[in-house]
Design an enzyme around this catalytic site. Sequence first.
Site, mmCIF file in Angstrom:
data_model
loop_
_atom_site.group_PDB
_atom_site.id
_atom_site.type_symbol
_atom_site.label_atom_id
_atom_site.label_comp_id
_atom_site.label_asym_id
_atom_site.label_seq_id
_atom_site.Cartn_x
_atom_site.Cartn_y
_atom_site.Cartn_z
ATOM 1 N N ARG A 59 0.819 -1.208 0.000
ATOM 2 C CA ARG A 59 0.000 0.000 0.000
ATOM 3 C C ARG A 59 0.856 1.263 0.000
ATOM 4 O O ARG A 59 0.460 2.289 -0.555
ATOM 5 C CB ARG A 59 -0.943 -0.009 1.212
ATOM 6 C CG ARG A 59 -2.095 0.972 1.131
ATOM 7 C CD ARG A 59 -3.041 0.799 2.306
ATOM 8 N NE ARG A 59 -3.721 -0.483 2.303
ATOM 9 C CZ ARG A 59 -4.835 -0.749 1.628
ATOM 10 N NH1 ARG A 59 -5.404 0.193 0.893
ATOM 11 N NH2 ARG A 59 -5.383 -1.940 1.680
ATOM 12 N N ASP A 134 -9.294 2.368 -7.560
ATOM 13 C CA ASP A 134 -9.889 2.182 -6.242
ATOM 14 C C ASP A 134 -10.188 0.711 -5.961
ATOM 15 O O ASP A 134 -11.208 0.375 -5.377
ATOM 16 C CB ASP A 134 -11.183 3.016 -6.150
ATOM 17 C CG ASP A 134 -11.729 3.096 -4.727
ATOM 18 O OD1 ASP A 134 -10.945 2.940 -3.782
ATOM 19 O OD2 ASP A 134 -12.945 3.301 -4.580
ATOM 20 N N CYS A 214 -18.149 9.064 9.876
ATOM 21 C CA CYS A 214 -18.392 9.620 8.541
ATOM 22 C C CYS A 214 -19.685 9.055 7.948
ATOM 23 O O CYS A 214 -19.897 7.834 7.937
ATOM 24 C CB CYS A 214 -17.209 9.303 7.628
ATOM 25 S SG CYS A 214 -17.418 9.868 5.927
ATOM 26 N N SER A 216 -20.616 8.801 4.870
ATOM 27 C CA SER A 216 -20.341 7.904 3.739
ATOM 28 C C SER A 216 -20.020 6.497 4.241
ATOM 29 O O SER A 216 -20.517 5.499 3.705
ATOM 30 C CB SER A 216 -19.190 8.440 2.893
ATOM 31 O OG SER A 216 -19.606 9.531 2.110
ATOM 32 N N ASP A 242 -22.063 14.287 0.576
ATOM 33 C CA ASP A 242 -21.264 15.298 -0.139
ATOM 34 C C ASP A 242 -21.090 16.585 0.667
ATOM 35 O O ASP A 242 -20.609 17.584 0.125
ATOM 36 C CB ASP A 242 -21.935 15.660 -1.472
ATOM 37 C CG ASP A 242 -21.807 14.571 -2.518
ATOM 38 O OD1 ASP A 242 -20.750 13.928 -2.571
ATOM 39 O OD2 ASP A 242 -22.774 14.358 -3.273
ATOM 40 N N CYS A 244 -19.126 17.866 2.998
ATOM 41 C CA CYS A 244 -17.827 18.548 3.110
ATOM 42 C C CYS A 244 -17.308 19.026 1.759
ATOM 43 O O CYS A 244 -16.467 19.927 1.691
ATOM 44 C CB CYS A 244 -16.801 17.664 3.817
ATOM 45 S SG CYS A 244 -16.308 16.187 2.888
ATOM 46 N N ASN A 281 -36.401 -6.060 -3.303
ATOM 47 C CA ASN A 281 -35.078 -6.522 -3.740
ATOM 48 C C ASN A 281 -34.954 -6.542 -5.258
ATOM 49 O O ASN A 281 -33.931 -6.124 -5.821
ATOM 50 C CB ASN A 281 -34.821 -7.925 -3.171
ATOM 51 C CG ASN A 281 -33.341 -8.204 -3.009
ATOM 52 O OD1 ASN A 281 -32.521 -7.680 -3.735
ATOM 53 N ND2 ASN A 281 -32.999 -9.037 -2.048
#
EC number: 1.17.99.6
Length: 315
Positions: A59, A134, A214, A216, A242, A244, A281
């Site tokens: 990483r 990502d 957070c 998110s 969204d 921030c 669903n």
Amino acid sequence: MNLAKRTQRVREEALRLGFDGCGFSKAKRLEKEERRLEEWLNQGRHGTMSWMENYFDKRVDPTKLVPGSKSVVSVIGSYYHPDHQRQQQESDKPKIAKYAQGRDYHRVYKSKLKKLFNFTKELVGDINGRIFVDSAPVLDKAWAARSGLGWIGKNSNLLNKEIGSFFFIGEMIIDAEFTYSTQVTDHCGTCTRCIDACPTNAIYEPYRVDSNKCISYLTIELKEQIPEKYRDDLGQWMYGCDICQDVCPWNSDATYTRMDDLVPRQKILNHNIDFWKELDNAQYDALFEGSAIRRAKFEKFKDNVAAVAGNSLES
């Protein structure tokens, strides 16, 4: 062909493909970021995202992730659209983060990065490397910053003076050399709008975010039910957040996307809370086919809806 010309040609091709920026940095261990990441993980700020502890050496060092690599080529591309400005003003509607309103960005970016990689291979000759969106142990924002594509803001997002922050990041890590970009300076100054606006105080100090708080994270990554103490703070945020970014001055004139696949899908917008409460669903699968929203499974999504319903002006 000299390195400067090679670099220019790859950057021009990236822009032709629809990216809004392309930068180049030397592949080496991220020593400063390594220390910050280790401290952040040791404090448990990553919540239940245990995968962030895996492959630590890879990483922080791309030469271990891609043996023989010499360069990290970073790209950014806006997902911002005129429809988003109108949505920001509709505080009574359940909200989905802007990035998730179009086609799954992993698919869009991988397709374009493959084309950029093949172009680079034809230009340079036989090269080896990998592309990332990502989806692997890569510190995307750190490499984009090192590649001169912006600076890490106080909300921990990458900010760009011309583009804003409503963009995705991708990389090619390859064994070719380029002329490397110059890092830009921090332009947050004394501004604290992102810190002040966060309803859960997730930005616990400038440039540091506690995932546990957070929105998110709470609505996407947390697989359990959202803790009761945070449910009111969600407001109308049903998937992602969204806040921030919306208050950031650098997004006051954000660049619009040039990628058609990232344009918001109208079929998922402008529904009231009753629509989402009744979603089953099968409807969920059909509505979010090819969408990043599928990362939150149906049961998780419905818990988010229930939390938002408790905050809704229409419920």
